[in-house]
Write a protein that holds these residues in place. Structure first.
Motif, short mmCIF file in Angstrom:
data_model
loop_
_atom_site.label_atom_id
_atom_site.label_comp_id
_atom_site.label_asym_id
_atom_site.label_seq_id
_atom_site.Cartn_x
_atom_site.Cartn_y
_atom_site.Cartn_z
N LYS A 168 0.82 -1.21 0.00
CA LYS A 168 0.00 0.00 0.00
C LYS A 168 0.85 1.27 0.00
O LYS A 168 0.58 2.21 -0.75
CB LYS A 168 -0.92 -0.01 1.21
CG LYS A 168 -1.95 1.08 1.21
CD LYS A 168 -2.88 0.92 2.41
CE LYS A 168 -4.12 1.73 2.28
NZ LYS A 168 -5.04 1.51 3.40
N VAL A 169 1.89 1.30 0.83
CA VAL A 169 2.73 2.50 0.91
C VAL A 169 3.47 2.73 -0.40
O VAL A 169 3.51 3.85 -0.92
CB VAL A 169 3.72 2.39 2.10
CG1 VAL A 169 4.71 3.54 2.09
CG2 VAL A 169 2.97 2.33 3.42
N GLY A 207 -3.87 8.40 -4.98
CA GLY A 207 -3.28 7.09 -4.71
C GLY A 207 -4.14 6.26 -3.78
O GLY A 207 -4.34 5.07 -3.99
N TYR A 208 -4.66 6.89 -2.73
CA TYR A 208 -5.51 6.17 -1.77
C TYR A 208 -6.78 5.66 -2.43
O TYR A 208 -7.16 4.50 -2.27
CB TYR A 208 -5.85 7.06 -0.58
CG TYR A 208 -6.83 6.41 0.36
CD1 TYR A 208 -6.42 5.39 1.22
CD2 TYR A 208 -8.17 6.77 0.36
CE1 TYR A 208 -7.32 4.77 2.07
CE2 TYR A 208 -9.07 6.16 1.20
CZ TYR A 208 -8.65 5.16 2.05
OH TYR A 208 -9.55 4.54 2.87
N LEU A 209 -7.47 6.55 -3.17
CA LEU A 209 -8.71 6.13 -3.83
C LEU A 209 -8.45 5.08 -4.90
O LEU A 209 -9.21 4.12 -5.04
CB LEU A 209 -9.42 7.35 -4.43
CG LEU A 209 -9.99 8.33 -3.43
CD1 LEU A 209 -10.56 9.56 -4.14
CD2 LEU A 209 -11.04 7.68 -2.54
N SER A 210 -7.37 5.23 -5.63
CA SER A 210 -7.01 4.24 -6.65
C SER A 210 -6.73 2.89 -6.00
O SER A 210 -7.17 1.85 -6.49
CB SER A 210 -5.78 4.73 -7.42
OG SER A 210 -5.36 3.76 -8.34
N TRP A 211 -6.00 2.88 -4.89
CA TRP A 211 -5.72 1.65 -4.15
C TRP A 211 -7.02 0.99 -3.69
O TRP A 211 -7.23 -0.20 -3.85
CB TRP A 211 -4.82 1.94 -2.96
CG TRP A 211 -4.68 0.79 -2.01
CD1 TRP A 211 -5.45 0.52 -0.93
CD2 TRP A 211 -3.74 -0.29 -2.10
NE1 TRP A 211 -5.03 -0.64 -0.33
CE2 TRP A 211 -3.99 -1.15 -1.02
CE3 TRP A 211 -2.70 -0.58 -2.97
CZ2 TRP A 211 -3.23 -2.30 -0.81
CZ3 TRP A 211 -1.96 -1.72 -2.76
CH2 TRP A 211 -2.22 -2.56 -1.69
N THR A 263 -9.09 -0.36 -6.72
CA THR A 263 -8.39 -1.47 -7.36
C THR A 263 -8.43 -2.70 -6.48
O THR A 263 -8.64 -3.82 -6.97
CB THR A 263 -6.93 -1.08 -7.67
OG1 THR A 263 -6.92 0.08 -8.50
CG2 THR A 263 -6.18 -2.19 -8.36
N LYS A 264 -8.27 -2.52 -5.19
CA LYS A 264 -8.33 -3.63 -4.25
C LYS A 264 -9.72 -4.26 -4.25
O LYS A 264 -9.86 -5.47 -4.25
CB LYS A 264 -7.96 -3.16 -2.84
CG LYS A 264 -7.94 -4.26 -1.82
CD LYS A 264 -7.55 -3.73 -0.46
CE LYS A 264 -7.65 -4.84 0.58
NZ LYS A 264 -7.44 -4.35 1.92
N LYS A 269 -13.03 -10.19 -8.25
CA LYS A 269 -12.60 -11.16 -9.27
C LYS A 269 -12.06 -12.43 -8.62
O LYS A 269 -12.21 -13.52 -9.13
CB LYS A 269 -11.55 -10.56 -10.18
CG LYS A 269 -12.12 -9.60 -11.18
CD LYS A 269 -11.06 -9.14 -12.15
CE LYS A 269 -11.65 -8.18 -13.16
NZ LYS A 269 -10.67 -7.74 -14.13
N ARG A 270 -11.38 -12.26 -7.50
CA ARG A 270 -10.75 -13.39 -6.83
C ARG A 270 -11.80 -14.31 -6.22
O ARG A 270 -11.59 -15.49 -6.10
CB ARG A 270 -9.79 -12.87 -5.76
CG ARG A 270 -8.91 -13.93 -5.22
CD ARG A 270 -7.77 -13.33 -4.47
NE ARG A 270 -6.98 -14.42 -3.92
CZ ARG A 270 -6.37 -14.38 -2.78
NH1 ARG A 270 -6.39 -13.27 -2.07
NH2 ARG A 270 -5.68 -15.39 -2.35
#
Length: 67
Positions: A3-4, A51-55, A58-59, A65-66
């Motif tokens: 994450k970082v 970056g936070y919102l994208s993470w 995306t997560k 999907k998983r």
């Protein structure tokens, strides 16, 4: 990628860098005066939020999907 590291690479360097570059280019094109330090801080803030919102999104997509 952790994450970082994701926040630094995708958020700050990519998103913030693009924000900073476009801000400087726009100010130069329009002939406006700008404070580079204030623009840098704005770009840094934008990069962290991006970056936070994208993470987060995306997560969430990865986990759906998983299964």
């Amino acid at each position: 990628m952790g994450k970082v590291k994701y926040l630094i690479v995708i958020g700050i360097l990519t998103g913030g860098g693009a924000f900073f570059g476009l801000s400087v280019l726009l100010a130069y094109t329009l002939g406006a005066d700008m404070d580079l330090f204030q623009t840098f801080l704005s770009a840094l803030s934008f990069g962290v939020v991006y970056g936070y919102l994208s993470w987060k999104f995306t997560k969430r997509r990865y986990e759906k999907k998983r299964g």
